[in-house]
Design an enzyme around this catalytic site. Structure first.
Site, PDB file in Angstrom:
ATOM      1  CB  CYS A  23      32.374   6.328   5.095  1.00  0.00           C
ATOM      2  SG  CYS A  23      31.243   5.384   4.071  1.00  0.00           S
ATOM      3  CB  CYS A  26      29.818  -1.573   5.257  1.00  0.00           C
ATOM      4  SG  CYS A  26      30.891  -0.589   6.330  1.00  0.00           S
TER       5      CYS A  26
HETATM    6 FE1  FES Z   1      31.462   3.358   4.666  1.00  0.00          FE
HETATM    7 FE2  FES Z   1      32.207   0.889   4.991  1.00  0.00          FE
HETATM    8  S1  FES Z   1      33.031   2.622   5.965  1.00  0.00           S
HETATM    9  S2  FES Z   1      30.748   1.636   3.603  1.00  0.00           S
END
Ligand code: FES
Length: 124
Positions: free
Chosen positions: A35, A104
């Site tokens: 991400c 996360c």
């Molecule tokens: Fe990667 Fe939340 S989407 S840390």
């Protein structure tokens, strides 16, 4: 059903312990390649107790809420206790995270462990 718990929203809106500790003696930075989110933790440890902790997170709302909650969970605690912090504990304290947002909270666990490791290596 709401996607995020009230607690997640609250910590996202009013994150605790945001910032930098200039004289930190434990710093950890981690990222998630998928991400692209980045988290940095600063620890000020005295007598093996976490006197202060701050974070900078460049990432999603869950990452910010997880960092905020993680700092609250370890502030004032002995290093030995902070070392046991898991992402599960962070997610539970937030009243849960959606499954696809669990990574996360993993980032928060990893950032704290990296900062503690840095602290340990400076003691040698
Ligand atoms: Fe990667 Fe939340 S989407 S840390």
């Amino acid at each position: 059903m709401a996607l995020y718990s009230e607690k997640v929203m609250e910590h996202f809106r009013n994150p605790r312990n945001v910032g930098v500790i200039e004289d930190a003696n434990g710093i950890g930075e981690v990222g998630n390649a998928k991400c692209g989110d980045i988290m940095k933790m600063y620890l000020k440890i005295e007598d093996d107790v976490i006197q202060d902790v701050k974070f900078e997170t460049f990432g999603c709302g869950s990452a910010i809420a997880s960092s905020s909650m993680a700092t609250e969970l370890i502030k004032g605690k002995p290093v030995s206790e902070a070392e046991k912090l898991t992402n599960q504990a962070v997610a539970e304290a937030l009243d849960g995270l959606p499954a696809y947002k669990m990574h996360c909270s993993v980032l928060a666990e990893e950032a704290i462990h990296a900062a503690l490791e840095d602290y340990r290596s400076r003691q040698k």
